[in-house]
Design a protein around this motif. Structure first.
Motif, PDB file in Angstrom:
ATOM      1  N   MET A 490       5.281 -15.049   3.312  1.00  0.00           N
ATOM      2  CA  MET A 490       4.362 -13.914   3.418  1.00  0.00           C
ATOM      3  C   MET A 490       3.480 -13.849   2.160  1.00  0.00           C
ATOM      4  SD  MET A 490       6.438 -10.765   5.191  1.00  0.00           S
ATOM      5  CE  MET A 490       6.880 -10.842   6.928  1.00  0.00           C
ATOM      6  N   SER A 491       2.385 -13.116   2.263  1.00  0.00           N
ATOM      7  CA  SER A 491       1.455 -13.025   1.142  1.00  0.00           C
ATOM      8  C   SER A 491       2.131 -12.434  -0.095  1.00  0.00           C
ATOM      9  CB  SER A 491       0.260 -12.148   1.524  1.00  0.00           C
ATOM     10  OG  SER A 491      -0.475 -11.791   0.372  1.00  0.00           O
ATOM     11  N   ARG A 492       2.073 -13.180  -1.188  1.00  0.00           N
ATOM     12  CA  ARG A 492       2.647 -12.696  -2.445  1.00  0.00           C
ATOM     13  C   ARG A 492       1.863 -11.491  -2.951  1.00  0.00           C
ATOM     14  NH1 ARG A 492       1.822 -17.932  -2.013  1.00  0.00           N
ATOM     15  NH2 ARG A 492       3.433 -19.491  -2.370  1.00  0.00           N
ATOM     16  N   LEU A 493       0.533 -11.512  -2.746  1.00  0.00           N
ATOM     17  CA  LEU A 493      -0.303 -10.399  -3.206  1.00  0.00           C
ATOM     18  C   LEU A 493       0.053  -9.104  -2.488  1.00  0.00           C
ATOM     19  CD1 LEU A 493      -3.788 -12.182  -3.340  1.00  0.00           C
ATOM     20  CD2 LEU A 493      -2.449 -11.399  -5.303  1.00  0.00           C
ATOM     21  N   VAL A 494       0.227  -9.183  -1.165  1.00  0.00           N
ATOM     22  CA  VAL A 494       0.532  -7.989  -0.381  1.00  0.00           C
ATOM     23  C   VAL A 494       1.921  -7.455  -0.726  1.00  0.00           C
ATOM     24  CG1 VAL A 494       0.919  -7.085   1.958  1.00  0.00           C
ATOM     25  CG2 VAL A 494      -1.027  -8.578   1.506  1.00  0.00           C
ATOM     26  N   ILE A 495       2.905  -8.358  -0.859  1.00  0.00           N
ATOM     27  CA  ILE A 495       4.272  -7.920  -1.163  1.00  0.00           C
ATOM     28  C   ILE A 495       4.347  -7.337  -2.574  1.00  0.00           C
ATOM     29  CG2 ILE A 495       6.684  -8.636  -1.400  1.00  0.00           C
ATOM     30  CD1 ILE A 495       5.660  -8.520   1.515  1.00  0.00           C
ATOM     31  N   LEU A 496       3.654  -7.953  -3.530  1.00  0.00           N
ATOM     32  CA  LEU A 496       3.613  -7.369  -4.882  1.00  0.00           C
ATOM     33  C   LEU A 496       2.900  -6.016  -4.848  1.00  0.00           C
ATOM     34  CD1 LEU A 496       2.863 -10.407  -7.230  1.00  0.00           C
ATOM     35  CD2 LEU A 496       4.877  -8.940  -7.285  1.00  0.00           C
ATOM     36  N   GLY A 497       1.856  -5.915  -4.001  1.00  0.00           N
ATOM     37  CA  GLY A 497       1.178  -4.634  -3.825  1.00  0.00           C
ATOM     38  C   GLY A 497       2.140  -3.564  -3.329  1.00  0.00           C
ATOM     39  N   LEU A 498       3.035  -3.954  -2.396  1.00  0.00           N
ATOM     40  CA  LEU A 498       4.030  -3.009  -1.865  1.00  0.00           C
ATOM     41  C   LEU A 498       5.040  -2.596  -2.933  1.00  0.00           C
ATOM     42  CD1 LEU A 498       4.799  -4.439   1.703  1.00  0.00           C
ATOM     43  CD2 LEU A 498       3.519  -2.368   1.132  1.00  0.00           C
ATOM     44  N   GLN A 499       5.402  -3.525  -3.804  1.00  0.00           N
ATOM     45  CA  GLN A 499       6.294  -3.185  -4.924  1.00  0.00           C
ATOM     46  C   GLN A 499       5.649  -2.114  -5.800  1.00  0.00           C
ATOM     47  OE1 GLN A 499       9.263  -3.623  -6.379  1.00  0.00           O
ATOM     48  NE2 GLN A 499       8.574  -2.603  -8.247  1.00  0.00           N
ATOM     49  N   VAL A 500       4.373  -2.319  -6.101  1.00  0.00           N
ATOM     50  CA  VAL A 500       3.628  -1.386  -6.947  1.00  0.00           C
ATOM     51  C   VAL A 500       3.512  -0.016  -6.271  1.00  0.00           C
ATOM     52  CG1 VAL A 500       1.368  -0.966  -7.990  1.00  0.00           C
ATOM     53  CG2 VAL A 500       2.352  -3.245  -8.090  1.00  0.00           C
ATOM     54  N   VAL A 501       3.235  -0.027  -4.959  1.00  0.00           N
ATOM     55  CA  VAL A 501       3.097   1.225  -4.204  1.00  0.00           C
ATOM     56  C   VAL A 501       4.443   1.955  -4.116  1.00  0.00           C
ATOM     57  CG1 VAL A 501       2.556   2.221  -1.943  1.00  0.00           C
ATOM     58  CG2 VAL A 501       1.120   0.412  -2.878  1.00  0.00           C
ATOM     59  N   VAL A 544       5.117   4.059   5.967  1.00  0.00           N
ATOM     60  CA  VAL A 544       3.709   3.926   6.375  1.00  0.00           C
ATOM     61  C   VAL A 544       3.048   2.740   5.670  1.00  0.00           C
ATOM     62  CG1 VAL A 544       1.426   5.017   6.302  1.00  0.00           C
ATOM     63  CG2 VAL A 544       3.428   6.348   7.000  1.00  0.00           C
ATOM     64  N   VAL A 545       3.250   2.602   4.348  1.00  0.00           N
ATOM     65  CA  VAL A 545       2.591   1.501   3.626  1.00  0.00           C
ATOM     66  C   VAL A 545       3.148   0.145   4.067  1.00  0.00           C
ATOM     67  CG1 VAL A 545       1.977   2.939   1.648  1.00  0.00           C
ATOM     68  CG2 VAL A 545       4.098   1.622   1.563  1.00  0.00           C
ATOM     69  N   TYR A 550       1.891  -4.965   7.177  1.00  0.00           N
ATOM     70  CA  TYR A 550       1.966  -5.844   8.353  1.00  0.00           C
ATOM     71  C   TYR A 550       0.582  -6.023   8.981  1.00  0.00           C
ATOM     72  CZ  TYR A 550       7.024  -6.437   9.087  1.00  0.00           C
ATOM     73  OH  TYR A 550       8.341  -6.821   8.987  1.00  0.00           O
ATOM     74  N   ILE A 551      -0.126  -4.917   9.165  1.00  0.00           N
ATOM     75  CA  ILE A 551      -1.459  -4.962   9.783  1.00  0.00           C
ATOM     76  C   ILE A 551      -2.422  -5.763   8.898  1.00  0.00           C
ATOM     77  CG2 ILE A 551      -3.445  -3.546  10.477  1.00  0.00           C
ATOM     78  CD1 ILE A 551      -1.358  -1.297  11.123  1.00  0.00           C
ATOM     79  N   SER A 552      -2.338  -5.544   7.570  1.00  0.00           N
ATOM     80  CA  SER A 552      -3.223  -6.246   6.625  1.00  0.00           C
ATOM     81  C   SER A 552      -3.030  -7.752   6.708  1.00  0.00           C
ATOM     82  CB  SER A 552      -2.955  -5.775   5.185  1.00  0.00           C
ATOM     83  OG  SER A 552      -3.182  -4.402   5.049  1.00  0.00           O
TER      84      SER A 552
END
Length: 560
Positions: A490-501, A544-545, A550-552
């Motif tokens: 999976m995208s590392r950027l998106v998953i790291l974004g989720l960690q931050v969120v 929600v995030v 997933y959608i992103s």
């Protein structure tokens, strides 16, 4: 699996001591580092050269973060001691008689602005007493200030959770090689993490003001009704959009330093102006019941003094806001490469660097004029002392207090980053085993392969809950999240974004912030109730995030 269990022990120790035994981070993190070092040396057979190098590198990296933390604390203390904070508070009086409107402007927008400028629990500690001074029940003020302080947190203290937290993984040569192989520099990678944190944040941020007012009318209204909150839905969503639209644009085009600070400033200007002109204002103002009807649990033993009291020295609203305006302007001017200052400030002339620490591949750099802690925070704090005509004695006391406040953070951050660097670099060993963080990531990837985006934000919440900081949560878990994303494709950027969120959503319930908010409004002892109540919006935020992620990834396939 045995390796993964062993690798998890430093993190498990941290969770148990901080959550179950309520130990402070400054005591826990040295023990966690010792355990990580023992495991790295005797199980992973990590050479002493790498063990010592990773520890030193962690300590040096912590120093960069501490300069930002110190600068943020110093500026905030300077503004408190000059009388500027009280002058800023006064600007919120008389805007609207409706408590729902007041809650949106103070708990969400003012909190967002303060988070962007200072971070580290400051917003709830400032917004809470301001609401009490306006006539909110103290317990309501604490809860609402904490919930409002979530969307802005990932870019708090001019981006420290990303620039100081997520960046901790960039000291690992293997990860840097992957990032550079994908065409990113260190700065562009962190900016992209910020973008993929800002997108799910913005989705929730649009509705967060409405969540705040619905919580308030349901829990603290005379009629105990959500309906009274929904009556201001158009205004609440307008306020949410006033913040999230510039927030997204700034994250995309400027970087992670300014989304919360500048968007908070922009949104306050838009929403306060619109409110005064009657735009989308409710026909009938809403208020709490008479104090005599309040539940006794809403009010503490001590009433917090109203923030409208006069100070010895009056500061005009413009002069009070000027330091924050200067911070915003300086950051914009120094962050846009086309303006010519960024290449100068980041050049080798103004960079202290250490190559190959203790013979390893680890490289340290300190861009001392580009670091937000020095320019603008410390610089503006010095200028403010002159602009607000502070006495030498007050300036000295402000600096002494700020240094004293940063010492516990120095111990906690130094050992936390050292522990994480030991775990990240433990793959450099003579045992032939993968590193500790990779072993953990592989195990998590095997168990949660298809549903990780739903779990990822909860890891961030856990980190913030136990450490009291989104930055520390990101230091502890960014390497783990990166590794899981790598393993499951999976995208590392998106998953790291989720960690931050997730780490930001965790601010609603993290013990450190809850205690600070309850203390400042005078309801110390009600922390358990605040955490139980705020856990509902925090967990909803995470779910929600996760769905947005997933959608992103479906809409933008092939993201790094």
């Amino acid at each position: 699996m045995l390796l993964a269990l062993l690798a998890s022990l430093p993190i498990v120790l941290t969770v148990v001591l901080m959550v179950a035994f309520n130990w402070p981070a400054k005591k826990v993190m040295p023990l966690a580092w010792i355990l990580a070092a023992i495991l790295a040396a005797f199980v992973w057979k990590m050479p002493f050269q790498w063990l010592a190098g990773a520890t030193v590198f962690g300590g040096l990296s912590a120093f960069n973060i501490l300069i930002i933390v110190f600068g943020a604390i110093l500026l905030m203390n300077t503004l408190k001691n000059s009388g500027a904070i009280k002058a800023i508070n006064k600007t919120f009086y008389g805007i609207s008689p409706d408590r729902r409107v007041q809650a949106i402007i103070i708990a969400f927008l003012f909190g967002a602005f303060i988070e962007g400028a200072a971070g580290f629990g400051t917003p709830a500690a400032l917004a809470g007493p301001l609401m009490v001074g306006l006539g909110f029940p103290p317990l309501a003020a604490a809860m609402l200030a904490l919930v409002g302080n979530s969307t802005p947190v990932s870019f708090g203290a001019v981006g420290t959770p990303i620039l100081g937290g997520v960046s901790s993984i960039l000291g690992t040569p293997e990860i840097m090689a992957q990032i550079e192989g994908a065409g990113f520099t260190r700065d562009t990678f962190l900016q992209n993490v910020g973008i993929w944190a800002s997108i799910p944040h913005a989705v929730m941020g649009i509705f967060l003001p409405l969540i705040i007012v619905c919580m308030m009318t349901k829990l603290f209204g005379e009629k105990k009704s959500f309906k009274e909150g929904f009556e201001v839905a158009p205004f609440a969503i307008f306020a949410g959009l006033s913040f999230t639209v510039p927030y997204l644009l700034i994250a995309r085009f400027i970087g992670p330093e300014l989304p919360s600070l500048a968007s908070g400033l922009i949104a306050i200007a838009i929403v306060v102006t619109a409110t005064k002109k009657g735009f989308l204002q409710p026909k009938t103002p809403w208020d709490f019941a008479n104090k005599s009807k309040w539940d006794s649990s809403w009010v503490g033993i001590e009433e917090v003094a109203a923030t409208s009291e006069t100070t010895e020295k009056e500061i005009s609203p413009f002069m009070a806001w000027l330091p924050y305006i200067l911070v915003s302007v300086i950051l914009v001017v120094t962050r846009i490469p086309e303006l010519g200052l960024k290449p100068i400030l980041t050049s080798s002339t103004f960079t202290l660097s250490i190559k190959g620490i203790l013979g390893t591949k680890l490289n340290y750099a300190l861009q001392y004029l580009y670091l937000p802690g020095t320019v603008p925070f410390i610089l503006v704090a010095i200028l403010t002392a002159f602009m607000h005509k502070m006495s030498g004695e007050k300036v000295k006391a402000t600096w002494k207090l700020s240094i004293k406040q940063v010492i516990p953070a120095a111990i906690a951050l130094g050992f936390a980053i050292a522990m994480v660097q030991v775990m990240l670099n433990s793959g450099n060993n003579s045992s032939g085993e993968v590193g500790m963080m990779v072993a953990l990531s592989k195990a998590a990837a095997d168990i949660f392969r298809g549903v990780w985006p739903i779990f990822a934000p909860f890891i961030g919440i856990l980190g913030a809950f136990m450490s009291g900081s989104n930055t520390t949560s990101n230091i502890l878990f960014s390497g783990f999240q990166y590794g899981v994303a790598d393993q499951i494709g999976m995208s590392r950027l998106v998953i790291l974004g989720l960690q931050v969120v997730g780490g930001a959503a965790g601010n609603m319930i993290c013990v450190h912030n809850v205690v600070a908010a309850c203390t400042t409004v005078g309801v110390l002892g009600k922390e358990g109730r605040v955490i139980r109540t705020n856990a509902i919006p925090a967990f909803a935020y995470a779910i929600v995030v996760g769905i947005v992620a997933y959608i992103s990834m479906a809409l933008v396939p092939g993201l790094f």
